[in-house]
Every structure is written in C-alpha cells, then in structure tokens.
Scaffold this active site. Structure first.
Site, PDB file in Angstrom:
ATOM      1  N   GLY A  54     -16.561  47.561 -42.040  1.00 36.10           N
ATOM      2  CA  GLY A  54     -18.012  47.374 -42.094  1.00 36.10           C
ATOM      3  C   GLY A  54     -18.710  48.482 -41.337  1.00 36.10           C
ATOM      4  CG  ASP A  55     -20.916  48.000 -38.655  1.00 37.23           C
ATOM      5  OD1 ASP A  55     -21.880  47.373 -39.109  1.00 37.23           O
ATOM      6  OD2 ASP A  55     -20.127  47.533 -37.806  1.00 37.23           O
ATOM      7  CD  GLU A  56     -17.567  50.175 -44.215  1.00 36.98           C
ATOM      8  OE1 GLU A  56     -18.642  49.548 -44.353  1.00 36.98           O
ATOM      9  OE2 GLU A  56     -16.451  49.618 -44.208  1.00 36.98           O
ATOM     10  N   GLY A  57     -22.324  52.404 -43.292  1.00 40.30           N
ATOM     11  CA  GLY A  57     -23.590  53.028 -43.698  1.00 40.30           C
ATOM     12  C   GLY A  57     -23.981  52.607 -45.108  1.00 40.30           C
ATOM     13  CE  LYS A  58     -20.953  47.503 -46.598  1.00 37.79           C
ATOM     14  NZ  LYS A  58     -20.441  47.788 -45.248  1.00 37.79           N
ATOM     15  CB  ALA A 100     -24.671  41.692 -43.845  1.00 37.29           C
ATOM     16  N   GLY A 101     -25.414  43.580 -41.436  1.00 38.36           N
ATOM     17  CA  GLY A 101     -26.485  44.355 -40.822  1.00 38.36           C
ATOM     18  C   GLY A 101     -26.587  45.678 -41.532  1.00 38.36           C
ATOM     19  CG  HIS A 102     -26.454  46.340 -45.209  1.00 37.06           C
ATOM     20  ND1 HIS A 102     -26.291  45.810 -46.460  1.00 37.06           N
ATOM     21  CD2 HIS A 102     -25.220  46.380 -44.660  1.00 37.06           C
ATOM     22  CE1 HIS A 102     -25.007  45.536 -46.652  1.00 37.06           C
ATOM     23  NE2 HIS A 102     -24.344  45.865 -45.569  1.00 37.06           N
ATOM     24  CB  THR A 103     -29.697  50.222 -40.263  1.00 29.06           C
ATOM     25  OG1 THR A 103     -29.083  49.215 -39.484  1.00 29.06           O
ATOM     26  CG2 THR A 103     -30.924  50.744 -39.556  1.00 29.06           C
ATOM     27  CD  GLN A 132     -19.886  40.896 -43.847  1.00 29.01           C
ATOM     28  OE1 GLN A 132     -19.620  40.423 -44.935  1.00 29.01           O
ATOM     29  NE2 GLN A 132     -21.045  40.677 -43.286  1.00 29.01           N
ATOM     30  CB  THR A 153     -24.404  41.017 -32.451  1.00 33.72           C
ATOM     31  OG1 THR A 153     -23.560  42.161 -32.670  1.00 33.72           O
ATOM     32  CG2 THR A 153     -24.041  39.934 -33.446  1.00 33.72           C
ATOM     33  CG  ASP A 193     -25.130  63.128 -39.080  1.00 32.63           C
ATOM     34  OD1 ASP A 193     -24.473  62.494 -39.925  1.00 32.63           O
ATOM     35  OD2 ASP A 193     -25.970  62.604 -38.321  1.00 32.63           O
TER      36      ASP A 193
HETATM   37  P1  IMP Z   1     -18.331  36.636 -38.777  1.00 34.69           P
HETATM   38  O1  IMP Z   1     -18.502  37.254 -40.109  1.00 34.69           O
HETATM   39  O2  IMP Z   1     -19.640  36.505 -38.011  1.00 34.69           O
HETATM   40  O3  IMP Z   1     -17.570  35.363 -38.806  1.00 34.69           O
HETATM   41  O4  IMP Z   1     -17.449  37.639 -37.884  1.00 34.69           O
HETATM   42  C1  IMP Z   1     -16.084  37.928 -38.188  1.00 34.69           C
HETATM   43  C2  IMP Z   1     -15.778  39.380 -37.883  1.00 34.69           C
HETATM   44  O5  IMP Z   1     -16.489  40.207 -38.809  1.00 34.69           O
HETATM   45  C3  IMP Z   1     -16.212  39.851 -36.507  1.00 34.69           C
HETATM   46  O6  IMP Z   1     -15.292  40.831 -36.061  1.00 34.69           O
HETATM   47  C4  IMP Z   1     -17.547  40.510 -36.753  1.00 34.69           C
HETATM   48  O7  IMP Z   1     -17.865  41.464 -35.774  1.00 34.69           O
HETATM   49  C5  IMP Z   1     -17.283  41.142 -38.100  1.00 34.69           C
HETATM   50  N1  IMP Z   1     -18.492  41.358 -38.896  1.00 34.69           N
HETATM   51  C6  IMP Z   1     -19.212  40.442 -39.560  1.00 34.69           C
HETATM   52  N2  IMP Z   1     -20.239  41.028 -40.202  1.00 34.69           N
HETATM   53  C7  IMP Z   1     -20.151  42.329 -39.953  1.00 34.69           C
HETATM   54  C8  IMP Z   1     -20.912  43.476 -40.374  1.00 34.69           C
HETATM   55  O8  IMP Z   1     -21.879  43.388 -41.138  1.00 34.69           O
HETATM   56  N3  IMP Z   1     -20.488  44.679 -39.897  1.00 34.69           N
HETATM   57  C9  IMP Z   1     -19.409  44.801 -39.106  1.00 34.69           C
HETATM   58  N4  IMP Z   1     -18.677  43.783 -38.686  1.00 34.69           N
HETATM   59  C10 IMP Z   1     -19.039  42.556 -39.114  1.00 34.69           C
END
Ligand code: IMP
Length: 407
Positions: free
Chosen positions: A12-16, A39-42, A222, A298, A330
C-alpha cells in the site's frame, strides 16, 4: 474493453491516489472495489491537498462518476464527513457518486472491537483501527448489516438482533459498555437519510455505462502484500486487494483487459509484519523524511527500505499486470542511492520470488544491487518482470508524470 484495474504491488501507499487522478483524465468512471475507510489516497492539485479514504479518488475530475461497489465496507461517519468536505471543495456530489446497497456497514462496535483486539493482542497487526477486520468478519459470518438494510427500517429491526447480541457479547467480555440498540438504530436511521440519494444498484449502473461506451477505472486500495490471501498473513487487511478482487463488483473478469501495477521506487510499510528490505538506519529515516512517509489515514510513520524486485515481480504475476507505474523517483534522487533487492537468500538458497510460507518471510536475506540512476533500475525491472514501465511519477503534483513508450 472498458475496464482498467489499478493495484498496488507492495504494502500500500504506492501513490495510487495520484495515479488514479492522473489516469482518470481518460476515463468516465472510477470504482472502489474493496477495503473501506482504512485506505488513504492523497492527491495534490494546484498545490492543494485532497485526502480520500472511502470515496473514489477519481472524483476530483469533474466529469468522472465515482462508484463504491458491493465489496467495500462503508463507515457511515467517514462517508459523511468525506462527502461533506469534498462537496464544500468541488460542489454537489449527487448524480456523480453512487454506492451499492449490498455494501456492508462498518458499525461503531466494529471500531471498538478493532481497538480492543489490537490493544489486548500479544501480536497486534497494527491496524488502522477503522473496524475493517470485525466488519468483514461479520460479513462472512453472515452477521453483517448492509447499506440497503438501513433503507428498509422494518427489515433492519427484524434482523439486527443476531448481529447486536453477538457483538455485544464480544465487547462486554472485555469489560466495556455496549451501546443500547436504540442508540445504534438512531445512528443508522440518521445515516440512511444522508446516504439515500447516493444508493443505487451499481451492477446496472455499470452495465449502462458499459453500453454507452464509457471507460472505467477500478481503484484498488492497500497493496498486494496486504491481500488477505497473498499478503504477509496475518499482517494483512481483510479484503482482496489484487486485480481479481475487482470482479466482486459484479464485473466479469474477462472485461478487465488492462491492469496497471503501481510501485514506489523504494518500499514502505505501515503496521507490523515482515519487511525484507527494511532499512533501519539513518538512510531509512531520510527516505521517510524526503518521501513524507506518514500515513494519510492514521498519521503513523511508515517503515522504509529499498525497492524489492522479487516482491513486485511476484505481485505482477498475481495481478496480471500489463503496465507498470513507478512513483516517487524524485525521493530516491534526493537520497542519491539507487539500490534494489534483485534476489533473496532463504535458508541458504537463492530465489527470485517471495515465499508462500509465513515463517519463511522472517528468513529472507535480500541480495542487493546498486545502479547509477533510476533509469538503470527501470531497465532491470523491465528485464526481470518483462513488463514495460509506462509511467514514472517525479513529484506530487498531477502534471509531474513522465509517459514512456507511448504511455
Ligand atoms: P486494517 O486494514 O485497518 O485492518 O489494517 C491491517 C493492515 O493493513 C495494517 O498493517 C495497516 O497498517 C495496513 N493498511 C490498511 N490500509 C492501508 C493503506 O491504505 N495503506 C497502507 N497500509 C494499510
């Protein structure tokens, strides 16, 4: 063929978010197919930062329709606050945002349980505490409450007891108070009024879009190694993050003809679990600072390390990647070291792929190679994966993308 899936090849967090926003210029609709508010997409547009958790990132393009498919778990609070914040920035979302009535709800007690499991566990997963695990557990245990249920109050009242009683027992076993049923019902009824204009059978919506010749992006959240089957179990999320997971939106697999695999020029991971190329050193710290490696959801610091070619190679097989999109070169440029794991040594044997056994992940010794530039790294990746790196992101703004080989 109308469908293109976008998936992460790491943790996850690849910059999608940026990739989806960038590619959405050529598409008419974007579908979120799994995950939830974890999920956290910026996305940065004209220097302005937009953070997405539950809504599809493609919504920033005015002409794009956003769809939340039946495989997503919807957190009412996140949905409402994100929709409200986006509305204040880009205008009304009615008629542009749709969510399937079959999507399960993340109930307030799921978040309590996520928190309780994590804080009482000998080996916590490091979840986002958004209730993802418990919500999916209830879905598969047939105890879930679906979005469509709250739009049918008499049905909901008839069916909520099983879920209520089971979850109350769990929460109370930790010595915590459980909310009254009426409190939960009031909360759900309030959300029902808010969400009603957005609810639609997304299968039929997609069918209509397909028929009108629309091009549709499938937005994975993710990454492959957080997939509940293929990830570093149990340190994974509770959904299918791979391209195959997109089919549970009611899309026939054969219609997905393009799969864009996104990976960062280095590797990061947030939460616990194995991470073979982790760099627990000053350089790891620099990657974190230069790459602003802090979670969108988070705010937690991400663990950082080198690019891992066996990892993305195996992921490209699982996902059937047709095009690669490399991000954050970069950041590597600022560090000035172009290093990648090209193989692993596991129990004194060389291998080009990550293991299928959980334990073996803890015995991986990466074999590194240094390159003169990121272009040289790309040559190695293309040679090993036999897939073109079609796009390279060189900064956080929408325009900072190099299209290679016809893009
Ligand atoms: P959960 O999805 O909140 O249950 O978390 C399970 C695992 O997935 C944990 O290691 C989280 O940090 C990771 N995780 C969940 N969503 C993301 C995301 O969008 N990016 C990166 N890690 C994630």
């Amino acid at each position: 063929m109308p469908y293109t899936a976008i998936v992460g090849l790491q943790w996850g967090d690849e910059g999608k978010g940026k990739v989806i926003d960038y590619l959405a210029k050529d598409y008419d609709a974007v579908v979120r197919f799994q995950g939830g508010a974890n999920a956290g997409h910026t996305v940065y547009v004209n220097g302005k930062k937009f953070s997405f958790h539950i809504l599809p990132s493609g919504l920033l393009r005015e002409e794009v329709v956003g769809i939340i498919g039946p495989g997503v778990v919807v957190d009412p609070e996140s949905f409402k606050s994100e929709a409200e914040s986006l509305r204040s920035q880009i205008g009304d979302l009615e008629g542009r945002l749709f969510v399937d009535p079959r999507a399960h709800l993340v109930m307030p007690y799921h978040k309590m349980e996520d928190e309780l499991f994590e804080s009482h566990s000998e080996k916590p997963i490091g979840t986002t505490k958004k209730g993802i695990g418990p919500a999916n557990r209830d879905k598969y245990a047939r105890l879930g409450i679906r979005l469509g249920d709250i739009l049918r109050p008499s049905y909901l009242r008839e069916h909520i007891n099983r879920a209520y009683d089971f979850n109350r027992r769990i929460v109370e076993s930790y010595g915590k108070n459980f909310p009254e049923k009426d409190q939960i019902l009031d909360f759900l009824m309030e959300f029902a009024e808010y969400v009603r204009p957005f609810v639609a059978d997304t299968v039929l919506l997609l069918e209509d879009l397909e028929k009108s010749g629309a091009r549709i992006l499938l937005e994975g959240a993710q990454g492959t190694y957080l997939d509940v089957n293929f990830g570093t179990y149990p340190f994974v999320t509770s959904s299918h993050t791979i391209s195959g997971g997109a089919a549970i939106s009611g899309i026939a697999p054969w219609k997905i003809r393009r799969v864009v695999g996104v990976f960062k020029a280095y590797t990061t991971r947030v939460g616990e679990g194995p991470f073979p190329t982790e760099e627990r050193s000053e350089i790891g710290e620099r990657l974190k600072e230069e790459g602003s490696e802090f979670g969108t959801t988070t705010g937690r610091a991400r663990r950082c390390g080198w690019l891992d070619i066996p990892l993305i190679r195996y992921a490209s097989i699982i996902n059937g990647v047709t095009d690669l999109f490399m991000t954050k070169v970069d950041v590597l440029e600022k560090i000035g070291i172009y290093r990648a794991a090209v193989e692993y040594e596991v129990f004194e044997e060389r291998t080009g792929f990550p293991p299928a056994y959980s334990e073996d992940w803890y015995h991986i010794k990466p074999v590194y190679k240094d390159y003169r530039s990121w272009e040289d790294m790309i040559n190695e990746i293309e040679k090993t994966l036999e897939i073109d790196v079609r796009f390279v992101s060189t900064g956080r703004e929408r325009e900072e993308v190099i299209e290679r080989k016809g893009g």
